[in-house]
Scaffold this motif. Sequence first.
Motif, PDB file in Angstrom:
ATOM      1  N   ASP A 215     -10.193  -4.520  53.284  1.00  0.00           N
ATOM      2  CA  ASP A 215     -10.383  -3.275  54.065  1.00  0.00           C
ATOM      3  C   ASP A 215     -11.781  -2.705  54.467  1.00  0.00           C
ATOM      4  OD1 ASP A 215     -11.725  -2.425  51.829  1.00  0.00           O
ATOM      5  OD2 ASP A 215     -10.076  -1.243  50.501  1.00  0.00           O
ATOM      6  N   GLY A 216     -12.316  -3.687  54.683  1.00  0.00           N
ATOM      7  CA  GLY A 216     -14.127  -3.459  54.200  1.00  0.00           C
ATOM      8  C   GLY A 216     -14.934  -3.027  53.554  1.00  0.00           C
ATOM      9  N   ARG A 217     -14.471  -2.370  52.815  1.00  0.00           N
ATOM     10  CA  ARG A 217     -15.641  -1.334  51.837  1.00  0.00           C
ATOM     11  C   ARG A 217     -16.367  -1.853  51.111  1.00  0.00           C
ATOM     12  NH1 ARG A 217     -13.225   0.782  47.938  1.00  0.00           N
ATOM     13  NH2 ARG A 217     -15.377   1.847  47.715  1.00  0.00           N
ATOM     14  N   VAL A 218     -17.153  -1.131  50.336  1.00  0.00           N
ATOM     15  CA  VAL A 218     -18.670  -1.887  50.556  1.00  0.00           C
ATOM     16  C   VAL A 218     -18.741  -1.278  48.401  1.00  0.00           C
ATOM     17  CG1 VAL A 218     -21.246  -2.182  49.226  1.00  0.00           C
ATOM     18  CG2 VAL A 218     -20.579  -1.800  52.014  1.00  0.00           C
ATOM     19  N   GLY A 219     -18.145  -2.730  47.785  1.00  0.00           N
ATOM     20  CA  GLY A 219     -17.839  -2.265  46.167  1.00  0.00           C
ATOM     21  C   GLY A 219     -18.959  -1.449  46.138  1.00  0.00           C
ATOM     22  N   VAL A 220     -18.879  -0.155  44.705  1.00  0.00           N
ATOM     23  CA  VAL A 220     -19.040   0.643  43.991  1.00  0.00           C
ATOM     24  C   VAL A 220     -20.039  -0.559  43.123  1.00  0.00           C
ATOM     25  CG1 VAL A 220     -19.834   2.512  42.675  1.00  0.00           C
ATOM     26  CG2 VAL A 220     -18.951   2.477  44.428  1.00  0.00           C
ATOM     27  N   LEU A 221     -21.176  -0.627  42.713  1.00  0.00           N
ATOM     28  CA  LEU A 221     -21.476  -1.103  41.148  1.00  0.00           C
ATOM     29  C   LEU A 221     -21.723  -0.403  40.244  1.00  0.00           C
ATOM     30  CD1 LEU A 221     -23.725  -4.050  43.531  1.00  0.00           C
ATOM     31  CD2 LEU A 221     -21.557  -4.045  42.372  1.00  0.00           C
ATOM     32  N   LYS A 222     -21.423  -0.582  39.001  1.00  0.00           N
ATOM     33  CA  LYS A 222     -21.985   0.299  37.972  1.00  0.00           C
ATOM     34  C   LYS A 222     -23.223   0.052  37.347  1.00  0.00           C
ATOM     35  CE  LYS A 222     -17.078   1.595  37.770  1.00  0.00           C
ATOM     36  NZ  LYS A 222     -16.120   1.171  36.567  1.00  0.00           N
ATOM     37  N   THR A 223     -23.954   0.895  37.084  1.00  0.00           N
ATOM     38  CA  THR A 223     -24.696   0.522  36.152  1.00  0.00           C
ATOM     39  C   THR A 223     -24.365   1.761  35.038  1.00  0.00           C
ATOM     40  OG1 THR A 223     -26.544   0.011  37.925  1.00  0.00           O
ATOM     41  CG2 THR A 223     -27.468   0.546  35.503  1.00  0.00           C
ATOM     42  N   TYR A 224     -24.024   1.073  33.912  1.00  0.00           N
ATOM     43  CA  TYR A 224     -23.939   2.040  32.230  1.00  0.00           C
ATOM     44  C   TYR A 224     -25.183   2.534  31.780  1.00  0.00           C
ATOM     45  CZ  TYR A 224     -18.903   0.411  34.016  1.00  0.00           C
ATOM     46  OH  TYR A 224     -17.453   0.189  33.633  1.00  0.00           O
ATOM     47  N   LYS A 225     -24.686   3.203  31.486  1.00  0.00           N
ATOM     48  CA  LYS A 225     -25.684   4.433  30.481  1.00  0.00           C
ATOM     49  C   LYS A 225     -25.633   4.476  29.318  1.00  0.00           C
ATOM     50  CE  LYS A 225     -26.480   7.482  34.052  1.00  0.00           C
ATOM     51  NZ  LYS A 225     -26.620   8.789  34.546  1.00  0.00           N
ATOM     52  N   LEU A 226     -26.809   4.112  28.184  1.00  0.00           N
ATOM     53  CA  LEU A 226     -26.178   4.345  26.177  1.00  0.00           C
ATOM     54  C   LEU A 226     -25.498   6.062  25.756  1.00  0.00           C
ATOM     55  CD1 LEU A 226     -29.694   4.075  25.274  1.00  0.00           C
ATOM     56  CD2 LEU A 226     -28.384   2.118  26.300  1.00  0.00           C
ATOM     57  N   TYR A 227     -24.855   5.543  25.043  1.00  0.00           N
ATOM     58  CA  TYR A 227     -23.959   6.984  24.686  1.00  0.00           C
ATOM     59  C   TYR A 227     -25.033   7.440  22.948  1.00  0.00           C
ATOM     60  CZ  TYR A 227     -19.909   9.337  22.596  1.00  0.00           C
ATOM     61  OH  TYR A 227     -19.755   9.988  21.516  1.00  0.00           O
ATOM     62  N   ILE A 228     -25.808   8.138  23.014  1.00  0.00           N
ATOM     63  CA  ILE A 228     -26.399   8.865  21.841  1.00  0.00           C
ATOM     64  C   ILE A 228     -26.122  10.067  22.123  1.00  0.00           C
ATOM     65  CG2 ILE A 228     -28.815   9.048  20.936  1.00  0.00           C
ATOM     66  CD1 ILE A 228     -29.646   6.871  22.817  1.00  0.00           C
ATOM     67  N   GLY A 229     -25.323  10.673  21.157  1.00  0.00           N
ATOM     68  CA  GLY A 229     -25.465  12.214  20.634  1.00  0.00           C
ATOM     69  C   GLY A 229     -24.779  12.961  21.664  1.00  0.00           C
ATOM     70  N   GLY A 230     -23.722  11.908  21.846  1.00  0.00           N
ATOM     71  CA  GLY A 230     -22.217  12.312  22.422  1.00  0.00           C
ATOM     72  C   GLY A 230     -22.614  12.999  24.062  1.00  0.00           C
ATOM     73  N   ALA A 231     -24.156  12.474  24.575  1.00  0.00           N
ATOM     74  CA  ALA A 231     -24.137  12.551  26.010  1.00  0.00           C
ATOM     75  C   ALA A 231     -25.019  10.224  26.283  1.00  0.00           C
ATOM     76  CB  ALA A 231     -25.365  13.455  25.735  1.00  0.00           C
ATOM     77  N   PHE A 232     -24.373  10.361  27.893  1.00  0.00           N
ATOM     78  CA  PHE A 232     -24.886   9.440  27.837  1.00  0.00           C
ATOM     79  C   PHE A 232     -26.482   9.398  28.745  1.00  0.00           C
ATOM     80  CE2 PHE A 232     -20.466   9.817  27.677  1.00  0.00           C
ATOM     81  CZ  PHE A 232     -19.757   8.384  27.023  1.00  0.00           C
ATOM     82  N   PRO A 233     -27.606   8.512  28.017  1.00  0.00           N
ATOM     83  CA  PRO A 233     -28.609   8.672  28.662  1.00  0.00           C
ATOM     84  C   PRO A 233     -29.330   7.322  29.530  1.00  0.00           C
ATOM     85  CG  PRO A 233     -28.643   8.724  26.618  1.00  0.00           C
ATOM     86  CD  PRO A 233     -27.681   9.277  26.738  1.00  0.00           C
ATOM     87  N   ARG A 234     -29.918   7.308  29.545  1.00  0.00           N
ATOM     88  CA  ARG A 234     -30.050   6.304  30.515  1.00  0.00           C
ATOM     89  C   ARG A 234     -31.821   6.151  29.345  1.00  0.00           C
ATOM     90  NH1 ARG A 234     -30.430   8.778  35.178  1.00  0.00           N
ATOM     91  NH2 ARG A 234     -29.100   7.968  37.194  1.00  0.00           N
TER      92      ARG A 234
END
Length: 292
Positions: A6-25
Amino acid sequence: MSDARDGRVGVLKTYKLYIGGAFPRSESGRTYEIADAQGRFLANAALASRKDARDAVVAARGAFAKWSGATAYNRGQILYRIAEMLEGRRAQFVEEVRQADGLQKRAAERVVDAAIDRWVWYAGWSDKVAQVRGSSNPVAGSFFDFSVPEPTGVVAVLAPQESSLLGLVSVVAPIIVTGNTCVVVAAERGPLPAISLTEVLATSDLPGGVVNVLTGSAAELAPWLAAHMDVNAIDLCGAPPDAVGDLERAAADNLKRVVRRDERDPDWFRDPGLDRMLAFLETKTVWHPIGV
């Protein structure tokens, strides 16, 4: 990455950490590439630092009082809820395990089903372990004497490298079901199942900080966790073989409990038994006078 259909540009993911119930870099800003078993790029993951490990320990310590004070029945309910949510995302986990561990689809399905069943198995043990580990002791005198199990505290976990989901669940579930909190270093080569598990944990009833997941190098993070004075125990399941001796010596500085790395290839499908669940429990003995 484009999609030829379909000619789309895929969304490349950059995952974060999981600390204290949050997702910080990562505070370092570092990332590394995740590839599948054939070397094809999948995503980027945070490369955790020493500071991230310290933050995760602080979060785990902060969550300990509430989690250890919860009733065993409530902890069992929460573990069962995690199993329910994994079941709902089964197809996603099958694909991620297939990519991470280099398995065929049928084998990956078996792994995911076993991981779901393992959460259920430990959920069932939550309100029974006290009867196994505790006791009423006969004493000479007019006293009641009881031995009761209590959680050790904050446990650092070096997750298995060869089993990105089932191995991970098999070491984390027995730690938290008994009231401990943990800091987990996920499998470096295949962290996607662990990352997706954090999304399940974050939207389940598990309080933030009970499980904290770091992605990156176990060789880099393990020495700091082993030497951390507010970590009460460490599971060396996924430790680099040449580092085990140094990690055990570092852990000895504050008398951490240590679960040693199994030099054989563990069979994560076998009955897990009670060893890991009992490994991070302390026994408190209470004396009480008999009333007249």
